[in-house]
Design a protein around this motif. Structure first.
Motif, PDB file in Angstrom:
ATOM      1  N   GLN A 158      -5.453   5.508  -6.633  1.00 16.77           N
ATOM      2  CA  GLN A 158      -5.746   4.092  -6.829  1.00 16.77           C
ATOM      3  C   GLN A 158      -6.784   3.587  -5.821  1.00 16.77           C
ATOM      4  OE1 GLN A 158      -1.207   3.107  -7.454  1.00 16.77           O
ATOM      5  NE2 GLN A 158      -2.390   1.336  -8.075  1.00 16.77           N
ATOM      6  N   CYS A 159      -6.846   4.223  -4.688  1.00 18.05           N
ATOM      7  CA  CYS A 159      -7.893   3.879  -3.719  1.00 18.05           C
ATOM      8  C   CYS A 159      -8.989   4.943  -3.684  1.00 18.05           C
ATOM      9  CB  CYS A 159      -7.296   3.724  -2.318  1.00 18.05           C
ATOM     10  SG  CYS A 159      -6.145   2.340  -2.152  1.00 18.05           S
ATOM     11  N   HIS A 205       0.824  -1.214   0.000  1.00 16.31           N
ATOM     12  CA  HIS A 205       0.000   0.000   0.000  1.00 16.31           C
ATOM     13  C   HIS A 205       0.859   1.266   0.000  1.00 16.31           C
ATOM     14  CE1 HIS A 205      -3.288  -2.599   2.049  1.00 16.31           C
ATOM     15  NE2 HIS A 205      -3.461  -2.594   0.739  1.00 16.31           N
ATOM     16  N   ASP A 228     -13.100  -5.047  -0.062  1.00 12.49           N
ATOM     17  CA  ASP A 228     -13.692  -3.947  -0.805  1.00 12.49           C
ATOM     18  C   ASP A 228     -12.800  -3.540  -1.981  1.00 12.49           C
ATOM     19  OD1 ASP A 228     -15.955  -3.677   0.893  1.00 12.49           O
ATOM     20  OD2 ASP A 228     -14.708  -2.636   2.366  1.00 12.49           O
ATOM     21  N   CYS A 229     -11.495  -3.773  -1.844  1.00  9.35           N
ATOM     22  CA  CYS A 229     -10.578  -3.489  -2.949  1.00  9.35           C
ATOM     23  C   CYS A 229     -10.090  -4.765  -3.629  1.00  9.35           C
ATOM     24  CB  CYS A 229      -9.367  -2.693  -2.452  1.00  9.35           C
ATOM     25  SG  CYS A 229      -9.713  -0.969  -2.051  1.00  9.35           S
ATOM     26  N   HIS A 230     -10.080  -5.891  -2.891  1.00  9.93           N
ATOM     27  CA  HIS A 230      -9.464  -7.118  -3.383  1.00  9.93           C
ATOM     28  C   HIS A 230     -10.486  -8.223  -3.687  1.00  9.93           C
ATOM     29  CE1 HIS A 230      -5.454  -5.565  -2.552  1.00  9.93           C
ATOM     30  NE2 HIS A 230      -5.898  -5.158  -1.366  1.00  9.93           N
TER      31      HIS A 230
END
Length: 537
Positions: free
Chosen positions: A317-318, A310, A333-335
């Protein structure tokens, strides 16, 4: 009458007499002049100079002049002349006194004891006129007139010597110190530095009426640069290199704002990654930036700690679309895509939890470390593929007993025949997790060597699947003969367990054998007894 006769001498005689007297005086003056040092310079320590006055009376001195003098005059002392001043006078010569001329003290001014009793003042004129007290050694030593520890002593005054003041000559402040002028001075900065403000134009001290209280801004170490005290706003990082006019435009020094954004609003508005204005970032620049440089930032990501991979991500990106508030913080939520795409094992099909941090770390998705606490993975289990145990992707509700996976090995084992002999299925009692072979069985009766070594289990354990054993069926003898041989053994019983109790290692016990004298009898060992304890092959 004699005087009258002298007065009546012929004129020629009187003239010759006066000439003789004048000549003697001239020779005396010439002799004295030959020992005078010009300009009052000091001569040898044991020499004489007329500036010291007449020589002290010698009437109490030894009559042997050669003890001190040599040559044809009275001014030259012996080269090897020595005088123990402490032993002879009671006064030790120390410091500069050891090289002082003797006649500087020992002359016709009077008894030396009179002057010595006055201490320093007996010989040295007080240039300070009593203003500094009478104890000279508080400031001076016998080595030199230079001040002792002047910086340390000055610390006890109203003006401690700090910084550049410590290297300043005394006379620069104490005008007339050479003649004893040590009157108290004004300690205000402007008393010495007054008038210098006209030379300072950046900023213009005179125009700003900065003529007093210099120590409000300046330090005694140096007049400018690092010596400047910017107490209202500490100058750190890039601020220390900034010119005064960059913040104090137009020479305005009063009421200058101190918030970062008051000077750095332009940088705030121009920042696009991330867009500070659009994202509504706080204008408290210090929460992310420091005084050294606007970039890089050091944002404390408290709501979601930035670790591992991170750390190298760009904010966008986030925070897609510049959205920074209200974003979820769960891994999935991201992966979610990485979760769904994992096939070994298939996370989605196996119903793996989406709390990724239970197995994965933030450095690498593939370096998962599963907490296999329900069944510790040791030995060969560490090398096994997940699907070898979790057939069909089943991970929940699987049994954890060894035999549930190793029943085939149990059934196939013939030496000894686990199934036929009814061995326990608690495999861990004999086997380890490294290899099925090489089991370790703790047999309390020795079977690895001696007469019982190499026996098959069934030769002693007649009942399959039972721990019961038999001794009497194997050893050829009659019960009556065994009874006869053990008739004096207390508690003897014709029973296998009794045999084991007395012979736990399978060996003959001499202290109970009949060939030992007991109760007044002594028997010889018989062949039958040896045969008793020798098992049949």
């Amino acid at each position: 009458m004699d005087l009258q006769k002298g007065m009546n001498k012929p004129a020629a005689g009187r003239k010759a007499h006066r000439f003789l007297i004048s000549g003697l005086v001239f020779l005396g003056v010439l002799a004295c002049a030959s020992r005078i040092w010009p300009n009052g310079e000091k001569g040898p320590q044991h020499g004489w100079w007329q500036g010291n006055g007449p020589v002290v009376s010698h009437e109490n001195f030894p009559l042997d002049c050669k003890l001190c003098h040599e040559g044809k005059d009275w001014h030259t002392l012996r080269a090897d002349f020595e005088f123990d001043h402490l032993a002879e006078t009671g006064f030790a010569l120390q410091g500069a006194h050891t090289s002082a001329q003797c006649l500087r003290c020992h002359n016709d001014r009077g008894p030396i004891e009179h002057f010595a009793s006055q201490g320093c003042a007996g010989c040295h004129v007080d240039l300070h006129e009593g203003k500094q007290g009478k104890v000279c050694q508080d400031c001076h030593s016998q080595d030199s007139w230079n001040l002792l520890a002047s910086i340390r002593d000055h610390a006890g005054t109203r003006f401690p010597l700090i910084g550049a003041h410590a290297g300043t000559a005394c006379r620069q402040c104490h005008i007339g110190i050479e003649v004893g002028n040590m009157a108290p001075l004004d300690v205000a900065c402007e008393s010495c530095h007054g008038g210098l403000e006209v030379f300072v134009t950046d900023p213009d001290h005179a125009a700003l009426a900065w003529t007093q209280d210099c120590d409000g801004c300046h330090q005694p170490t140096t007049w400018g640069g690092q010596g400047f005290l910017h107490t209202g706003f500490p100058l750190t990082g890039a601020h220390a290199q900034a010119d005064c006019n960059q913040c104090h435009a137009g020479g305005s020094y009063g009421g200058t704002p101190r918030n970062c954004v008051d000077c750095h609003q332009a940088e705030y508005n121009a920042t696009t990654n991330p867009d500070h204005t659009a994202a509504g970032f706080t204008t408290d620049c210090r929460s992310c930036h420091n005084a050294t440089s606007w970039a890089p930032t050091a944002y404390t990501h408290n709501t979601f700690p930035i670790t591992g991979a991170h750390n190298v991500l760009g904010c966008n990106q986030c925070h897609a679309g510049g959205v920074f508030a209200g974003l979820p913080s769960d891994c999935v939520d991201c992966h979610q895509g990485a979760y769904n795409g994992t096939t070994e094992p298939p996370h989605a099909a196996a119903g793996y939890p989406t709390s990724c941090e239970g197995c994965h770390n933030t450095t690498n998705w593939n370096e998962a470390i599963l907490d296999h606490s329900t069944f510790a993975l040791t030995g060969a289990h560490l090398q096994a593929d997940c699907s070898q145990c979790h057939v069909g992707g089943v991970y929940a509700g699987l049994p954890s007993a060894c035999v549930d996976c190793h029943l085939a090995e149990y059934n196939a084992t013939t030496n000894p025949d686990h199934q036929t002999l009814g061995f326990s299925t608690a495999c861990e009692g004999c086997h380890g997790t490294t290899s099925w072979l090489g089991a370790v069985f703790n047999h309390s009766f020795p079977i690895t060597n001696g007469d019982h070594g190499g026996f098959a289990c069934t030769e002693c354990h007649l009942s399959i699947g039972s721990n019961a054993f038999s001794c009497t069926h194997c050893h050829e003898h009659r019960e009556s003969e065994a009874n006869s041989e053990h008739d004096d053994v207390p508690g003897y019983v014709w029973q296998s367990q009794a045999c084991f109790n007395c012979h736990p290692n399978g060996q003959e016990l001499l202290h109970t054998a009949p060939n030992i004298q007991r109760a007044g009898r002594k028997r010889k060992a018989t062949g039958s007894l040896r045969n008793l304890l020798r098992p049949k092959r």
